[in-house]
Design a protein around this motif. Sequence first.
Motif, mmCIF file in Angstrom:
data_model
loop_
_atom_site.group_PDB
_atom_site.id
_atom_site.type_symbol
_atom_site.label_atom_id
_atom_site.label_comp_id
_atom_site.label_asym_id
_atom_site.label_seq_id
_atom_site.Cartn_x
_atom_site.Cartn_y
_atom_site.Cartn_z
ATOM 1 N N PHE A 93 28.388 -14.815 10.187
ATOM 2 C CA PHE A 93 28.581 -13.563 10.917
ATOM 3 C C PHE A 93 27.270 -12.791 11.021
ATOM 4 O O PHE A 93 27.011 -12.120 12.018
ATOM 5 C CB PHE A 93 29.635 -12.680 10.237
ATOM 6 N N GLU A 94 26.442 -12.885 9.994
ATOM 7 C CA GLU A 94 25.161 -12.172 9.990
ATOM 8 C C GLU A 94 24.211 -12.678 11.069
ATOM 9 O O GLU A 94 23.284 -11.975 11.462
ATOM 10 C CB GLU A 94 24.494 -12.284 8.608
ATOM 11 N N ASP A 95 24.436 -13.894 11.541
ATOM 12 C CA ASP A 95 23.582 -14.479 12.572
ATOM 13 C C ASP A 95 24.183 -14.361 13.972
ATOM 14 O O ASP A 95 23.658 -14.952 14.915
ATOM 15 C CB ASP A 95 23.311 -15.959 12.256
ATOM 16 N N MET A 96 25.270 -13.609 14.105
ATOM 17 C CA MET A 96 25.927 -13.452 15.406
ATOM 18 C C MET A 96 25.718 -12.040 15.939
ATOM 19 O O MET A 96 25.569 -11.085 15.175
ATOM 20 C CB MET A 96 27.431 -13.671 15.276
ATOM 21 N N ILE A 97 25.747 -11.952 17.253
ATOM 22 C CA ILE A 97 25.775 -10.668 17.960
ATOM 23 C C ILE A 97 26.889 -10.775 18.991
ATOM 24 O O ILE A 97 26.985 -11.771 19.709
ATOM 25 C CB ILE A 97 24.442 -10.367 18.668
ATOM 26 N N PHE A 98 27.736 -9.763 19.051
ATOM 27 C CA PHE A 98 28.837 -9.739 20.014
ATOM 28 C C PHE A 98 28.581 -8.612 21.005
ATOM 29 O O PHE A 98 28.312 -7.473 20.611
ATOM 30 C CB PHE A 98 30.167 -9.504 19.290
ATOM 31 N N ILE A 99 28.675 -8.916 22.286
ATOM 32 C CA ILE A 99 28.499 -7.929 23.350
ATOM 33 C C ILE A 99 29.841 -7.742 24.026
ATOM 34 O O ILE A 99 30.461 -8.711 24.461
ATOM 35 C CB ILE A 99 27.438 -8.408 24.366
ATOM 36 N N GLY A 100 30.322 -6.500 24.111
ATOM 37 C CA GLY A 100 31.624 -6.253 24.712
ATOM 38 C C GLY A 100 31.716 -4.897 25.380
ATOM 39 O O GLY A 100 30.965 -3.977 25.062
ATOM 40 N N ALA A 134 17.539 -9.475 27.154
ATOM 41 C CA ALA A 134 16.651 -8.598 26.387
ATOM 42 C C ALA A 134 16.663 -8.967 24.905
ATOM 43 O O ALA A 134 15.613 -8.990 24.253
ATOM 44 C CB ALA A 134 17.055 -7.140 26.580
ATOM 45 N N ILE A 135 17.835 -9.267 24.377
ATOM 46 C CA ILE A 135 17.939 -9.678 22.969
ATOM 47 C C ILE A 135 17.142 -10.956 22.744
ATOM 48 O O ILE A 135 16.352 -11.058 21.800
ATOM 49 C CB ILE A 135 19.414 -9.879 22.556
ATOM 50 N N LEU A 136 17.352 -11.945 23.615
ATOM 51 C CA LEU A 136 16.637 -13.210 23.468
ATOM 52 C C LEU A 136 15.128 -13.023 23.591
ATOM 53 O O LEU A 136 14.358 -13.638 22.841
ATOM 54 C CB LEU A 136 17.144 -14.228 24.491
ATOM 55 N N CYS A 138 13.442 -10.306 22.810
ATOM 56 C CA CYS A 138 12.988 -9.635 21.587
ATOM 57 C C CYS A 138 12.928 -10.602 20.411
ATOM 58 O O CYS A 138 12.073 -10.478 19.531
ATOM 59 C CB CYS A 138 13.906 -8.471 21.233
ATOM 60 N N LEU A 139 13.827 -11.564 20.385
ATOM 61 C CA LEU A 139 13.865 -12.534 19.291
ATOM 62 C C LEU A 139 12.944 -13.718 19.550
ATOM 63 O O LEU A 139 12.779 -14.573 18.679
ATOM 64 C CB LEU A 139 15.300 -13.030 19.082
ATOM 65 N N ASP A 140 12.365 -13.786 20.763
ATOM 66 C CA ASP A 140 11.489 -14.891 21.142
ATOM 67 C C ASP A 140 12.168 -16.230 20.889
ATOM 68 O O ASP A 140 11.658 -17.079 20.164
ATOM 69 C CB ASP A 140 10.153 -14.814 20.417
ATOM 70 N N LEU A 141 13.348 -16.403 21.499
ATOM 71 C CA LEU A 141 14.127 -17.623 21.291
ATOM 72 C C LEU A 141 13.889 -18.664 22.374
ATOM 73 O O LEU A 141 14.783 -19.412 22.722
ATOM 74 C CB LEU A 141 15.616 -17.296 21.207
ATOM 75 N N ALA A 142 12.686 -18.719 22.896
ATOM 76 C CA ALA A 142 12.383 -19.736 23.894
ATOM 77 C C ALA A 142 12.491 -21.113 23.256
ATOM 78 O O ALA A 142 11.977 -21.323 22.166
ATOM 79 C CB ALA A 142 10.984 -19.503 24.463
ATOM 80 N N PRO A 143 13.154 -22.077 23.912
ATOM 81 C CA PRO A 143 13.341 -23.401 23.326
ATOM 82 C C PRO A 143 12.033 -24.082 22.922
ATOM 83 O O PRO A 143 11.982 -24.797 21.940
ATOM 84 C CB PRO A 143 14.037 -24.194 24.430
#
Length: 164
Positions: A93-100, A134-136, A138-143
Amino acid sequence: MADFKVEKLWGAAIEDRGSQITYSALGQQAPLEEKNKWDPDFSKRKKIKAILDPLIPGFSVRIGGATSIDVTKSGIDKAYGIQKLRDLLGISFEDMIFIGDALFPGGNDFPVKSTGVVTISVRGPLETRPVTEAILACLDLAPHSHPADADSMSVFGFAGHESA
């Protein structure tokens, strides 16, 4: 109840979505502009929810979308779905983000808050993609820089798919 009358119905008003029954006051295919005008302050759906809650014990009645009421068996809600996702993917759960768009009490996204997952409120589906991007960013989650994250990105629909 005169304020619930609709002039036009766009598609089915009641849908069996498998895990829930959804009432869409204007029909599921209604234009977003019409949906946004029908119940902008949630007052109509709060009245409907207040009527349904005592009539169907054993079920949860939640406000969703711009014109929707979702009915599920008690305990089968988005918190349940997040727990299943955690178990299936092995993500904490700590590694998840939920958008709603319905994270308020009585909203169909609200149960997720009980899991401890970080939640971000948006006004509707058109805000979800830019918030996610924007989240991605900020986290620099480029493959290319984090190979292990490439699979996670495809789970969330960012594997080269363009969606409206």
